[in-house]
Design a protein around this motif. Structure first.
Motif, PDB file in Angstrom:
ATOM      1  N   VAL A 165       0.841  -1.191   0.000  1.00 39.41           N
ATOM      2  CA  VAL A 165       0.000   0.000   0.000  1.00 39.41           C
ATOM      3  C   VAL A 165       0.875   1.238   0.000  1.00 39.41           C
ATOM      4  N   SER A 166       0.578   2.145  -0.870  1.00 35.96           N
ATOM      5  CA  SER A 166       1.387   3.356  -0.875  1.00 35.96           C
ATOM      6  C   SER A 166       0.932   4.272   0.250  1.00 35.96           C
ATOM      7  N   ALA A 167       1.818   5.165   0.628  1.00 35.42           N
ATOM      8  CA  ALA A 167       1.550   5.987   1.805  1.00 35.42           C
ATOM      9  C   ALA A 167       0.287   6.813   1.625  1.00 35.42           C
TER      10      ALA A 167
ATOM     11  N   PRO B  34       8.973  -1.932   4.149  1.00 30.71           N
ATOM     12  CA  PRO B  34       8.932  -0.537   3.693  1.00 30.71           C
ATOM     13  C   PRO B  34       7.784  -0.301   2.724  1.00 30.71           C
ATOM     14  N   LEU B  35       7.184   0.870   2.817  1.00 31.78           N
ATOM     15  CA  LEU B  35       6.219   1.259   1.811  1.00 31.78           C
ATOM     16  C   LEU B  35       6.959   1.717   0.569  1.00 31.78           C
ATOM     17  N   GLU B  36       6.224   1.889  -0.502  1.00 35.65           N
ATOM     18  CA  GLU B  36       6.848   2.235  -1.775  1.00 35.65           C
ATOM     19  C   GLU B  36       7.745   3.448  -1.649  1.00 35.65           C
ATOM     20  N   GLY B  37       8.957   3.303  -2.122  1.00 33.04           N
ATOM     21  CA  GLY B  37       9.874   4.426  -2.107  1.00 33.04           C
ATOM     22  C   GLY B  37      10.546   4.662  -0.769  1.00 33.04           C
ATOM     23  N   LYS B  38      10.283   3.778   0.207  1.00 32.43           N
ATOM     24  CA  LYS B  38      10.885   3.965   1.528  1.00 32.43           C
ATOM     25  C   LYS B  38      11.939   2.891   1.761  1.00 32.43           C
ATOM     26  N   THR B  39      12.788   3.149   2.732  1.00 28.55           N
ATOM     27  CA  THR B  39      13.765   2.142   3.122  1.00 28.55           C
ATOM     28  C   THR B  39      13.597   1.834   4.603  1.00 28.55           C
ATOM     29  N   GLY B  40      14.093   0.674   4.980  1.00 30.22           N
ATOM     30  CA  GLY B  40      14.014   0.244   6.369  1.00 30.22           C
ATOM     31  C   GLY B  40      13.101  -0.956   6.490  1.00 30.22           C
ATOM     32  N   ASP B  41      13.261  -1.685   7.578  1.00 29.74           N
ATOM     33  CA  ASP B  41      12.339  -2.774   7.869  1.00 29.74           C
ATOM     34  C   ASP B  41      12.383  -3.019   9.370  1.00 29.74           C
TER      35      ASP B  41
ATOM     36  N   ASP C   2       2.894  10.193   6.305  1.00 32.78           N
ATOM     37  CA  ASP C   2       4.182   9.765   5.764  1.00 32.78           C
ATOM     38  C   ASP C   2       4.592   8.466   6.463  1.00 32.78           C
ATOM     39  N   SER C   3       3.951   7.363   6.066  1.00 33.04           N
ATOM     40  CA  SER C   3       4.292   6.071   6.649  1.00 33.04           C
ATOM     41  C   SER C   3       5.555   5.521   6.011  1.00 33.04           C
TER      42      SER C   3
END
Lengths: 200, 238
Positions: free
Chosen positions: A2-4, B138-145, B229-230
């Protein structure tokens, strides 16, 4: 995945963000939804004080119930123009706790009379300092983050500003500013609820 | 000169290491009002330092409100949500509504390598086994877990969260539980991206559907709402 942007139009659930004065006025006027709101705002404090003073979950729940029942039935004795609602509720809470402790004490006297047990556990009066501490704990819990977390670390864990800044990854100046403003805010809140940091 | 401004008074009361200017000192020497305020703030800070972990308030269980309603014969049967959701300190019922796509419930099912840390202080004592665990992806475009363990110990429920590779933030990370109904969420508190943390969870919250574990990046803007901003997220299995 799911995108933010799927998440989150956010709004607080509290109905209309009524001011404390509006809630108090609605309560005094006998609006049931104001009682529900009063319960939402203050039941944790009432229950917390009762639990701390009585040390028994069932008794604390009984007292919490009694406080809100007697507050509602006695709402005509509450004047929102001259007193604060939480202070009034805390006063009722102390009375109900004293009643409960007196009842325990009677039970002990009965036991003592029956069984020759020494009557050495007299009911302790409610300790205003403890009540103040719980009011403060309640008000800290109402702060928004990061202020809530920062004040919690300062008071509960005695952390230094530098430790907090490092732990939360916030600039030192931001931490200090939150502590100062938080302290001022808490002072204002305690004035309303107890009449001052050292109790009324 | 005028009275000292409130922040100066607070700074003085807290004993922060900031010397006052000569004007301020002269004023303070002559002004009862400012000295009284400082004393009041100082007493409050002292009171704060007396706080103990068991001063954190325990909400009354929901049936207490039901009993009030029954005894008074009220029509108002709106459930009074138990009012404390706590991380470092309990929080009032600032439940926030959030509208999440139903798909959100499906998040967190993707497998992959994982190496999350748990709190070092937790490694000393034997830990109760988690009753539910989820990876945080991570959500799209994010880093980390990361990983989140739901732990029940005695009467308490806790969420233990370990994270990896979250970027150093502008702002701070906040941990949330989002309801799978897509309508409600609660904040559990600030999450330290370097150590993770263990957060108190009100009893029965997860059984009410608050199973989506969400870490958001929050700007330090004083707004309590979710920033939208998740960064990482997962869903605890039932």
């Amino acid at each position: 995945m799911v995108s933010a942007d799927r998440v989150l139009r956010v709004r607080p659930v509290e109905p209309g963000d009524l001011s404390a004065a509006e809630v108090a006025a609605g309560f005094a006027a006998g609006h049931e939804e104001a009682l529900a709101e009063v319960y939402r705002r203050w039941s944790a404090l009432v229950h917390g004080i009762a639990l701390k003073m009585l040390g028994d979950r069932a008794d604390a729940e009984d007292v919490t119930q009694q406080v809100f029942v007697s507050a509602w039935r006695g709402r005509s004795t509450f004047d929102p123009t001259t007193g604060s609602l939480p202070a009034w509720l805390v006063g009722i809470t102390k009375h109900r706790i004293a009643d409960r402790l007196a009842a325990r004490s009677r039970d002990q006297r009965t036991l003592a009379a029956v069984g020759g047990i020494r009557e050495d556990m007299r009911a302790a009066p409610t300790d205003d300092r403890v009540v103040d501490r719980l009011v403060l704990a309640d008000e800290i819990s109402r702060l928004d983050d990061p202020r809530r977390t920062i004040l919690g670390l300062v008071f509960y864990e005695d952390q230094t500003y530098a430790q907090i800044a490092e732990r939360l990854n916030l600039p030192l100046g931001t931490v200090k500013s939150h502590v100062r403003r938080g302290l001022l805010h808490l002072r204002d809140r305690l004035r309303e609820v107890t009449g001052g940091p050292s109790g009324s | 000169m005028d009275h000292l401004d409130p922040e100066q008074l607070a700074r003085y009361a807290l004993g922060d290491d900031v010397p006052l200017g000569t004007d301020e000192q002269a004023h303070l020497a002559a002004c009862d009002t400012c000295r009284t305020e400082i004393e009041e703030l100082r007493q409050l800070a002292d009171l704060g330092h007396e706080l103990r972990p068991d001063d954190r308030l325990d909400p009354a269980p929901p049936q207490v409100w039901d009993r009030v309603v029954d005894e008074l014969g009220l029509r108002e049967r709106e459930p009074a949500p138990s009012s404390q959701y706590g991380g470092v300190a309990p929080r009032r019922d600032r439940r926030r509504l959030v509208f999440v796509g139903a798909v959100a419930a499906a998040v967190g099912l993707i497998a992959g390598a994982l190496g999350a840390r748990v709190l070092s202080s937790d490694e000393i004592a034997p830990q109760p086994q988690p009753v539910a665990t989820t990876r945080l992806d991570p959500l799209e475009g994010k880093t980390g877990d990361g990983v989140a363990d739901l732990i029940k110990s005695g009467g308490n429920t806790e969420l233990r969260v370990g994270v990896n590779g979250l970027p150093a933030p502008q702002g701070f990370y906040e941990l949330w539980l989002i309801n799978t109904d897509g309508e409600r969420m609660v904040s559990l508190g600030v999450l330290d991206p370097t150590t993770g943390g263990t957060f108190a969870v009100p009893p029965n919250l997860t059984s009410q559907g608050y199973r989506i574990v969400d870490v958001s990046l929050e700007p330090d803007d004083g707004k309590p709402e979710h920033s939208r901003d998740s960064v990482i997220r997962g869903t605890l299995p039932t």
